[in-house]
Design a protein around this motif. Structure first.
Motif, mmCIF file in Angstrom:
data_model
loop_
_atom_site.group_PDB
_atom_site.id
_atom_site.type_symbol
_atom_site.label_atom_id
_atom_site.label_comp_id
_atom_site.label_asym_id
_atom_site.label_seq_id
_atom_site.Cartn_x
_atom_site.Cartn_y
_atom_site.Cartn_z
ATOM 1 N N ASP A 1 1.002 -1.349 0.143
ATOM 2 C CA ASP A 1 -0.058 0.090 0.022
ATOM 3 C C ASP A 1 0.989 1.307 -0.072
ATOM 4 O O ASP A 1 2.083 1.178 -0.113
ATOM 5 C CB ASP A 1 -1.010 -0.016 1.245
ATOM 6 C CG ASP A 1 -0.253 0.016 2.421
ATOM 7 O OD1 ASP A 1 0.984 0.172 2.587
ATOM 8 O OD2 ASP A 1 -0.989 -0.271 3.515
ATOM 9 N N HIS B 1 4.951 0.908 -10.392
ATOM 10 C CA HIS B 1 3.803 1.383 -10.097
ATOM 11 C C HIS B 1 3.105 1.656 -11.532
ATOM 12 O O HIS B 1 3.845 1.971 -12.308
ATOM 13 C CB HIS B 1 3.669 2.451 -9.359
ATOM 14 C CG HIS B 1 4.492 3.813 -9.487
ATOM 15 N ND1 HIS B 1 5.591 4.015 -9.486
ATOM 16 C CD2 HIS B 1 3.884 5.133 -9.987
ATOM 17 C CE1 HIS B 1 6.124 5.033 -10.058
ATOM 18 N NE2 HIS B 1 5.011 5.673 -10.210
ATOM 19 N N ALA C 1 -3.059 2.839 -11.665
ATOM 20 C CA ALA C 1 -4.065 2.293 -10.679
ATOM 21 C C ALA C 1 -3.641 0.973 -10.179
ATOM 22 O O ALA C 1 -4.471 0.642 -9.456
ATOM 23 C CB ALA C 1 -5.612 2.458 -11.311
ATOM 24 N N GLY C 2 -2.859 0.312 -10.654
ATOM 25 C CA GLY C 2 -2.207 -1.002 -10.136
ATOM 26 C C GLY C 2 -2.372 -2.044 -11.224
ATOM 27 O O GLY C 2 -1.691 -3.199 -10.825
ATOM 28 N N LEU D 1 -0.347 -1.045 -4.758
ATOM 29 C CA LEU D 1 -1.775 -1.209 -4.860
ATOM 30 C C LEU D 1 -2.509 0.271 -5.035
ATOM 31 O O LEU D 1 -1.936 1.046 -4.230
ATOM 32 C CB LEU D 1 -2.302 -1.977 -3.727
ATOM 33 C CG LEU D 1 -1.959 -3.365 -3.616
ATOM 34 C CD1 LEU D 1 -2.407 -3.857 -2.208
ATOM 35 C CD2 LEU D 1 -2.622 -4.192 -4.648
ATOM 36 N N GLY D 2 -3.326 0.369 -6.013
ATOM 37 C CA GLY D 2 -3.861 1.554 -6.307
ATOM 38 C C GLY D 2 -3.143 2.495 -7.122
ATOM 39 O O GLY D 2 -3.387 3.827 -7.537
ATOM 40 N N THR E 1 -2.575 6.914 -8.658
ATOM 41 C CA THR E 1 -3.584 7.668 -8.007
ATOM 42 C C THR E 1 -3.696 7.641 -6.732
ATOM 43 O O THR E 1 -3.957 8.554 -6.100
ATOM 44 C CB THR E 1 -5.078 6.914 -8.795
ATOM 45 O OG1 THR E 1 -4.735 6.996 -10.239
ATOM 46 C CG2 THR E 1 -6.173 7.721 -8.409
ATOM 47 N N ALA E 2 -3.311 6.468 -6.047
ATOM 48 C CA ALA E 2 -3.554 6.144 -4.640
ATOM 49 C C ALA E 2 -2.253 6.902 -3.910
ATOM 50 O O ALA E 2 -2.517 7.767 -2.962
ATOM 51 C CB ALA E 2 -3.495 4.769 -4.143
ATOM 52 N N SER F 1 -3.085 10.766 -4.012
ATOM 53 C CA SER F 1 -4.401 11.273 -3.281
ATOM 54 C C SER F 1 -3.887 11.277 -1.862
ATOM 55 O O SER F 1 -4.212 12.186 -1.143
ATOM 56 C CB SER F 1 -5.219 10.122 -3.647
ATOM 57 O OG SER F 1 -6.507 10.309 -2.794
#
Length: 124
Positions: free
Chosen positions: A27, A86, A89-90, A112-113, A116-117, A120
């Motif tokens: 994450d 990366h 979005a994953g 993961l993500g 974008t993650a 954010s």
């Protein structure tokens, strides 16, 4: 043998989820922990997005290598240091992760993500 039940049809057409080693999917907090040790670990941070996506924003210290360049074998990533992957979005970095794991890489992870993650989580 003919398929006679709906469950059998679903099973026959299903694409199994890849089995990934524990710790290969991280994450944002885990990604940041690795980034904080980038120099110490000789970390290779690889952004597999397309050029236009990269230009909209990217993680400092990352280098851009398109997914198709890695999957086709045109670009080979180093095996002698940890790799953090990366994408947006994953999904694409997950494909690259699976490819590298199948090719014998052992010290590779993906976010993961994706960007974008990460973006954010780092907005003020």
């Amino acid at each position: 043998e003919p398929v006679t039940h709906l469950e059998a049809v679903e099973f026959a057409c299903a694409v199994p989820e890849p089995v990934r080693p524990e710790g290969s999917e991280i994450d944002v907090a885990g990604f940041d922990a690795f980034l904080a040790r980038a120099d110490e670990l000789s970390l290779d941070v690889v952004d597999v997005r397309e050029p236009g996506e990269w230009e909209l924003g990217h993680i400092d210290g990352a280098r851009r290598v398109r997914k198709d360049e890695i999957l086709s074998g045109r670009v080979e990533l180093p095996r002698d240091r940890p790799i953090l992957l990366h994408c947006a979005a994953g999904a694409c970095s997950g494909q690259v992760l699976d490819h590298l794991l199948a090719d014998g890489y052992t010290d590779v992870r993906h976010l993961l993500g994706g960007y974008t993650a990460w973006a954010s989580a780092h907005r003020p």
